[in-house]
Scaffold this motif. Structure first.
Motif, mmCIF file in Angstrom:
data_model
loop_
_atom_site.group_PDB
_atom_site.id
_atom_site.type_symbol
_atom_site.label_atom_id
_atom_site.label_comp_id
_atom_site.label_asym_id
_atom_site.label_seq_id
_atom_site.Cartn_x
_atom_site.Cartn_y
_atom_site.Cartn_z
ATOM 1 N N ASP A 1 -7.912 1.086 -2.060
ATOM 2 C CA ASP A 1 -7.346 2.304 -2.650
ATOM 3 C C ASP A 1 -7.615 2.330 -4.149
ATOM 4 O O ASP A 1 -7.492 1.301 -4.836
ATOM 5 N N SER B 1 -1.008 -6.753 -6.815
ATOM 6 C CA SER B 1 -0.421 -5.491 -6.398
ATOM 7 C C SER B 1 0.870 -5.218 -7.161
ATOM 8 O O SER B 1 1.150 -4.068 -7.543
ATOM 9 N N ALA C 1 -7.560 -0.344 3.594
ATOM 10 C CA ALA C 1 -8.460 0.382 2.689
ATOM 11 C C ALA C 1 -8.454 -0.267 1.315
ATOM 12 O O ALA C 1 -7.492 -0.949 0.928
ATOM 13 N N ALA D 1 -11.995 3.480 3.429
ATOM 14 C CA ALA D 1 -11.364 2.960 4.642
ATOM 15 C C ALA D 1 -12.095 1.737 5.176
ATOM 16 O O ALA D 1 -13.324 1.702 5.240
ATOM 17 N N HIS D 2 -11.313 0.749 5.576
ATOM 18 C CA HIS D 2 -11.829 -0.466 6.193
ATOM 19 C C HIS D 2 -12.000 -0.226 7.692
ATOM 20 O O HIS D 2 -11.201 0.499 8.300
ATOM 21 N N HIS E 1 0.918 4.202 -3.011
ATOM 22 C CA HIS E 1 0.723 5.634 -2.802
ATOM 23 C C HIS E 1 1.918 6.422 -3.343
ATOM 24 O O HIS E 1 1.744 7.480 -3.950
ATOM 25 N N VAL F 1 -4.959 9.453 -5.002
ATOM 26 C CA VAL F 1 -5.410 8.176 -4.450
ATOM 27 C C VAL F 1 -6.682 8.414 -3.653
ATOM 28 O O VAL F 1 -6.706 9.244 -2.744
ATOM 29 N N GLU F 2 -7.739 7.718 -4.019
ATOM 30 C CA GLU F 2 -8.970 7.709 -3.225
ATOM 31 C C GLU F 2 -8.942 6.461 -2.349
ATOM 32 O O GLU F 2 -8.549 5.392 -2.820
ATOM 33 N N SER F 3 -9.390 6.577 -1.119
ATOM 34 C CA SER F 3 -9.373 5.432 -0.221
ATOM 35 C C SER F 3 -10.741 5.213 0.407
ATOM 36 O O SER F 3 -11.342 6.153 0.936
ATOM 37 N N HIS G 1 -6.849 -1.238 -5.764
ATOM 38 C CA HIS G 1 -5.816 -1.947 -5.002
ATOM 39 C C HIS G 1 -6.381 -2.520 -3.705
ATOM 40 O O HIS G 1 -6.861 -1.784 -2.850
ATOM 41 N N PRO H 1 -8.620 -5.978 1.641
ATOM 42 C CA PRO H 1 -7.364 -5.632 2.323
ATOM 43 C C PRO H 1 -7.149 -6.420 3.606
ATOM 44 O O PRO H 1 -6.005 -6.686 3.990
ATOM 45 N N ARG I 1 0.826 -1.202 0.000
ATOM 46 C CA ARG I 1 0.000 0.000 0.000
ATOM 47 C C ARG I 1 0.866 1.259 0.000
ATOM 48 O O ARG I 1 0.591 2.214 -0.732
#
Length: 365
Positions: free
Chosen positions: A48, A76, A46, A34-35, A20, A30-32, A103, A107, A16
């Protein structure tokens, strides 16, 4: 001088961080998503998203990794290589194709070296219509107790009973029973769940954000664990619809050089499955014409992979297991779905870029 291996990471956290960094170097945001839980190292998790191309692009190529958590080491690596390859990204832009990197769809599994989500669900069996009766896997119901015995490793007697099932029904039937997906045993293998998981909902959100303005979309989802080591089987990812399958084969079979298989016609190493992720594409972005591919790289023989999966699920049920045994099972899982050799990594990237180029050509034709 960098090599193919330089794109592959040793952990989710490293993967990750490097994603980034690659996005920043390419001038991309980068948009995330979140977990809610933390990773194995206490790191944030996250899904991503990195987009290279205008928001109103009519042609979009999605590249996704870690649908099955621990398989994310492979996908990845491909995504990082793609973001670092300015020439490849320029070729896509020049053909009017926006590229969207998703991505780590799962996660939690990636970080914890599990194939399943935090709900113990196989994400690629979780896209069911849960308001309707769920499919029943009679074969799995017969072998659930044999797959997850009381102790690990299994006793000779327990293993012999499982092998008797294989001898009676054949390895193909055993694979279908074990991996086809089931909704009766929440603690079992290849459990499809009884409701949409967090990852299911995050995938849908990502598709809505980046697919609803597309007229044509392609989706390559990277997987590992089936087939000969280093060989990327191109498995059609879509409904049992002849025209869609024909389009996927026209795009990706390279004139017979790189055949496209399908479990719909029995040509794939994959067993027939239900609740697959590709169904979300048409549901969330119905205006687009979708063409999908699962690129499945071989790692270890199926019996080795199956044994690692059984051990992982046994460990999930037995938190009292000694630390040394738990660590060994985690290593076994990682090794079953990620081959460390430079040769394997180079094979992964070569076949991935070939398929990505073919997708750009297909979208822009």
């Amino acid at each position: 001088m960098s090599t193919a291996a330089d794109n592959f990471s040793a952990s989710y956290a490293e993967a990750r961080s490097r994603l980034h960094e690659a996005a920043r170097s390419a001038g991309l945001a980068v948009e995330s998503i979140a977990h809610p839980l933390a990773g194995a190292q206490g790191e944030p998790l996250a899904l991503d998203i990195v987009r290279d191309g205008p928001a109103d692009a009519k042609r979009v190529l999605f590249l996704s990794s870690a649908c099955h958590g621990v398989e994310g080491f492979c996908g990845s690596g491909v995504q990082l290589a793609a973001l670092r390859d300015a020439a490849w990204r320029e070729r896509a832009r020049s053909r009017g194709v926006a590229v969207v990197v998703l991505h780590a769809l799962n996660p939690h599994g990636f970080s914890h070296l599990r194939r399943v989500t935090q709900e113990n669900v196989d994400l690629n069996r979780n896209f069911q219509e849960f308001s309707q009766p769920l499919p029943r896997n009679e074969g799995y119901a017969r072998i659930h107790g044999l797959l997850l015995p009381a102790q690990w490793p299994p006793t000779e007697a327990a293993q012999a009973e499982l092998m008797a099932f294989v001898a009676q029904h054949g390895m193909r039937a055993f694979q279908a029973a074990m991996s086809g997906g089931q909704h009766e045993f929440p603690d079992g293998l290849f459990y499809g769940g009884n409701a949409p998981t967090w990852s299911n909902q995050a995938v849908r959100e990502a598709l809505r954000r980046h697919g609803r303005r597309a007229e044509q979309a392609a989706w390559i989802d990277f997987h590992t664990g089936l087939g000969p080591q280093g060989v990327g089987e191109r498995i059609y990812s879509g409904p049992d619809e002849p025209n869609e399958l024909a389009r996927a084969r026209a795009w990706w079979d390279g004139g017979g050089r790189t055949p496209v298989t399908s479990f719909h016609d029995g040509s794939s190493t994959s067993a027939p499955l239900t609740g697959l992720m590709y169904g979300a594409a048409a549901q969330e972005c119905p205006q687009a014409e979708w063409t999908g591919l699962a690129l499945e790289y071989g790692t270890e023989p199926w019996d080795v992979v199956a044994h690692a999966l059984r051990a992982d699920h046994w460990l999930h049920l037995h938190s009292e297991a000694p630390a040394a045994q738990a660590q060994a099972i985690h290593r076994q899982m990682r090794d079953a779905f990620y081959t460390y050799t430079d040769t394997w990594k180079a094979q992964v990237l070569a076949q991935a870029f070939d398929a990505m180029d073919q997708a750009v050509t297909g979208l822009s034709a």
